[in-house]
Scaffold this active site. Structure first.
Site, mmCIF file in Angstrom:
data_model
loop_
_atom_site.group_PDB
_atom_site.id
_atom_site.type_symbol
_atom_site.label_atom_id
_atom_site.label_comp_id
_atom_site.label_asym_id
_atom_site.label_seq_id
_atom_site.Cartn_x
_atom_site.Cartn_y
_atom_site.Cartn_z
ATOM 1 N N ARG A 24 0.730 -1.126 -0.207
ATOM 2 C CA ARG A 24 0.186 -0.026 -0.035
ATOM 3 C C ARG A 24 0.784 1.405 0.090
ATOM 4 O O ARG A 24 0.573 2.318 0.366
ATOM 5 C CB ARG A 24 -0.964 -0.073 1.182
ATOM 6 C CG ARG A 24 -2.151 -1.240 1.133
ATOM 7 C CD ARG A 24 -2.937 -1.233 2.115
ATOM 8 N NE ARG A 24 -4.151 -1.989 2.163
ATOM 9 C CZ ARG A 24 -3.878 -3.330 2.722
ATOM 10 N NH1 ARG A 24 -2.801 -3.458 3.459
ATOM 11 N NH2 ARG A 24 -4.721 -4.200 2.370
ATOM 12 N N LYS A 79 2.133 11.003 -11.755
ATOM 13 C CA LYS A 79 1.152 10.152 -12.528
ATOM 14 C C LYS A 79 1.981 8.907 -12.874
ATOM 15 O O LYS A 79 2.952 8.783 -13.207
ATOM 16 C CB LYS A 79 0.755 10.910 -13.762
ATOM 17 C CG LYS A 79 -0.289 11.862 -13.841
ATOM 18 C CD LYS A 79 -0.739 12.136 -14.910
ATOM 19 C CE LYS A 79 -1.836 13.255 -15.084
ATOM 20 N NZ LYS A 79 -2.181 13.423 -16.445
ATOM 21 N N GLU A 112 7.242 17.132 -25.671
ATOM 22 C CA GLU A 112 6.815 17.439 -24.665
ATOM 23 C C GLU A 112 7.222 18.694 -24.166
ATOM 24 O O GLU A 112 6.914 19.454 -23.309
ATOM 25 C CB GLU A 112 7.067 16.226 -23.480
ATOM 26 C CG GLU A 112 6.166 15.175 -23.809
ATOM 27 C CD GLU A 112 5.006 15.145 -23.275
ATOM 28 O OE1 GLU A 112 4.419 16.266 -22.966
ATOM 29 O OE2 GLU A 112 4.057 14.066 -23.315
ATOM 30 N N LYS A 151 5.834 22.733 -15.129
ATOM 31 C CA LYS A 151 4.960 21.631 -14.630
ATOM 32 C C LYS A 151 4.768 21.474 -13.098
ATOM 33 O O LYS A 151 3.896 21.215 -12.716
ATOM 34 C CB LYS A 151 5.560 20.157 -15.086
ATOM 35 C CG LYS A 151 4.589 19.014 -14.612
ATOM 36 C CD LYS A 151 4.899 17.858 -15.624
ATOM 37 C CE LYS A 151 3.777 16.575 -15.301
ATOM 38 N NZ LYS A 151 3.943 15.437 -16.036
ATOM 39 N N GLU A 160 -5.186 16.265 -10.843
ATOM 40 C CA GLU A 160 -5.893 16.624 -12.240
ATOM 41 C C GLU A 160 -7.427 17.073 -12.299
ATOM 42 O O GLU A 160 -8.177 16.398 -12.995
ATOM 43 C CB GLU A 160 -5.400 15.652 -13.354
ATOM 44 C CG GLU A 160 -5.611 16.110 -14.875
ATOM 45 C CD GLU A 160 -5.119 15.245 -15.810
ATOM 46 O OE1 GLU A 160 -3.998 15.562 -16.127
ATOM 47 O OE2 GLU A 160 -5.694 14.213 -16.070
ATOM 48 N N ARG A 185 -4.507 21.182 -14.319
ATOM 49 C CA ARG A 185 -3.514 20.133 -14.432
ATOM 50 C C ARG A 185 -3.829 19.694 -16.094
ATOM 51 O O ARG A 185 -2.846 19.032 -16.672
ATOM 52 C CB ARG A 185 -3.285 19.030 -13.275
ATOM 53 C CG ARG A 185 -2.214 18.054 -14.040
ATOM 54 C CD ARG A 185 -1.673 17.225 -12.963
ATOM 55 N NE ARG A 185 -0.515 16.366 -13.249
ATOM 56 C CZ ARG A 185 0.064 15.433 -12.306
ATOM 57 N NH1 ARG A 185 -0.114 15.449 -11.032
ATOM 58 N NH2 ARG A 185 1.079 15.029 -12.912
ATOM 59 N N ASN A 194 -1.883 18.181 -20.883
ATOM 60 C CA ASN A 194 -2.347 17.471 -21.838
ATOM 61 C C ASN A 194 -2.608 17.640 -23.451
ATOM 62 O O ASN A 194 -3.120 17.140 -24.027
ATOM 63 C CB ASN A 194 -3.550 16.210 -21.428
ATOM 64 C CG ASN A 194 -3.392 15.479 -20.199
ATOM 65 O OD1 ASN A 194 -2.118 14.840 -20.305
ATOM 66 N ND2 ASN A 194 -4.139 15.620 -19.242
ATOM 67 N N HIS A 217 -2.423 15.530 -26.396
ATOM 68 C CA HIS A 217 -2.344 14.070 -25.831
ATOM 69 C C HIS A 217 -3.857 13.212 -25.965
ATOM 70 O O HIS A 217 -3.804 12.170 -26.282
ATOM 71 C CB HIS A 217 -2.111 13.985 -24.243
ATOM 72 C CG HIS A 217 -0.726 14.318 -23.915
ATOM 73 N ND1 HIS A 217 -0.049 15.539 -24.257
ATOM 74 C CD2 HIS A 217 0.128 13.627 -23.409
ATOM 75 C CE1 HIS A 217 1.172 15.681 -23.685
ATOM 76 N NE2 HIS A 217 1.133 14.417 -23.282
ATOM 77 N N HIS A 228 -3.000 10.177 -27.852
ATOM 78 C CA HIS A 228 -3.203 8.710 -27.135
ATOM 79 C C HIS A 228 -3.911 8.059 -27.985
ATOM 80 O O HIS A 228 -3.909 6.619 -28.317
ATOM 81 C CB HIS A 228 -4.000 8.992 -25.902
ATOM 82 C CG HIS A 228 -2.939 9.460 -24.874
ATOM 83 N ND1 HIS A 228 -3.503 9.636 -23.578
ATOM 84 C CD2 HIS A 228 -1.656 9.670 -24.739
ATOM 85 C CE1 HIS A 228 -2.463 10.297 -22.825
ATOM 86 N NE2 HIS A 228 -1.417 10.023 -23.456
ATOM 87 N N HIS A 286 5.474 7.954 -28.055
ATOM 88 C CA HIS A 286 4.427 8.767 -27.425
ATOM 89 C C HIS A 286 4.649 10.320 -27.912
ATOM 90 O O HIS A 286 3.577 10.887 -28.255
ATOM 91 C CB HIS A 286 4.572 8.746 -25.886
ATOM 92 C CG HIS A 286 3.939 9.697 -25.031
ATOM 93 N ND1 HIS A 286 2.598 9.682 -24.962
ATOM 94 C CD2 HIS A 286 4.254 10.948 -24.110
ATOM 95 C CE1 HIS A 286 2.092 10.592 -24.446
ATOM 96 N NE2 HIS A 286 3.175 11.159 -23.781
#
Length: 367
Positions: A124, A146, A188, A230, A240, A244, A248, A251, A255, A268
């Site tokens: 955990r 992330k 990026e 960032k 997010e 935030r 993206n 993206h 994606h 990517h």
């Protein structure tokens, strides 16, 4: 920290940490001084990066961790899945690692994402450190907490928000990066200009050749400024829920390209590059920016050696396939796709757009 290194801080109260940017920081034991003490550490890397840098990292941390284990993952986006994630858990369990064990993610975004997800899940939650060795990971995926793996239907759909204790961006590791990977990382970097800092966009236009030539001064500025932007965003919106999402930019389309082509066919950053052109085109059709800005951004992306058109994902209904994949995007709400758009240079907004308009953009910018 040496005089050649710089430090960017992410302010998250009890989960705050530093991003160290400099050449040679991976070699110095002092880089890792602030980490919690533990009996053991686990270096997670891949078959490409480990032969280059694992011994250096092991030497730098051995004074803090009496036992240093290592697990190697297969290299590539295609392996960012449950099966590969289990290799990390297998290593932790077979070595009887406890909840103080510190994980070190040595590699690019795939290694970093999976190591972070494993750290968030094992017992955990155990501490981990990001040691990104690609430009893309240094300016984006290693920062902000992330963590995720891919699902065949969508990228990064299974994961957790879990912050590292430290991020170490050693610019010297970029010397071994293939040119295609370097260009993918520049996607990026480029995104930060349109969404948050038009002066940075100006600098990128004048410095893109220096970055491609791996000029250390230029790379240091690009990595530091990207991390500063960032860090500012993440400090305000860690999970997010609002701001935030602007990170993206490109993206949602990107994606869809990655999932539609099959993970690893396009890098990517290549998907994000074409995605930025598509998103900028959609911004223009919605009256948010003019054609000159779209042309400016497209030209910069092309100069970085990146694609400015998306691929055909379905010969029968290409736009329909893009829309199908984008509805699975994490920003979607009630099946409505929400895009990061440019609301004037240096400012981003997240909003929906009519499917018909999205189809127009895809038809014009793909194939």
């Amino acid at each position: 920290m040496s005089s050649r290194e710089e430090c960017v801080s992410i302010d998250l109260e009890g989960r705050s940490y530093n991003i160290v940017v400099g050449a040679g920081s991976l070699h110095a034991a002092t880089t890792f001084e602030g980490l919690p003490s533990a009996h053991a550490a686990l270096i997670v890397s891949n078959t490409t990066i480990a032969p280059l840098y694992a011994a250096t990292l092991r030497s730098a941390i051995k004074s803090r961790f009496p036992v240093v284990h290592e697990v190697l993952l297969p290299d590539g986006e295609a392996y960012k899945n449950w099966e590969t994630l289990q290799l990390i858990f297998d290593a932790l369990l077979s070595n009887a690692c406890d909840r103080k064990t510190v994980l070190f993610a040595l590699g690019g975004g795939v290694v970093g994402d999976m190591t972070g997800f494993a750290a968030a899940s094992y017992m955990r939650g155990v501490p981990f450190v990001q040691v990104p060795t690609t430009l893309l990971a240094q300016v984006d995926s290693s920062v902000g907490g992330k963590t995720a793996i891919n699902h065949p239907q969508g990228k990064n759909m299974i994961g957790a928000f879990y912050q590292p204790r430290l991020v170490v961006c050693d610019l010297a590791t970029l010397d071994s990066l293939p040119l295609r990977e370097l260009s993918a990382g520049l996607a990026e970097v480029i995104k930060y200009g349109p969404i948050a800092d038009v002066d940075f966009l100006d600098w990128l236009e004048s410095s893109i050749e220096d970055l491609l030539a791996r000029d250390r001064t230029a790379l240091a500025h690009a990595v530091r400024r990207s991390c500063e932007i960032k860090a500012w965003v993440v400090s305000q919106d860690e999970k997010e829920t609002g701001l935030r999402a602007i990170l993206n930019f490109g993206h949602t389309f990107g994606h869809a390209i990655e999932a539609g082509m099959g993970y690893g066919v396009w890098l990517h950053g290549e998907g994000v590059a074409a995605g930025m052109v598509l998103a900028a085109g959609l911004s223009r059709r919605l009256g948010l920016v003019d054609a000159a800005f779209v042309e400016r951004l497209t030209a910069l992306i092309a100069r970085a050696g990146l694609p400015t058109k998306g691929p055909v994902l379905d010969a029968a209904d290409n736009a329909g396939r893009y829309l199908e994949l984008m509805r699975i995007d994490k920003k979607s709400e009630g099946g409505e796709i929400r895009f990061v758009l440019i609301d004037g240079p240096g400012k981003a907004v997240v909003r929906a757009a009519p499917d018909a308009l999205v189809r127009e953009v895809i038809d014009a910018c793909c194939g």
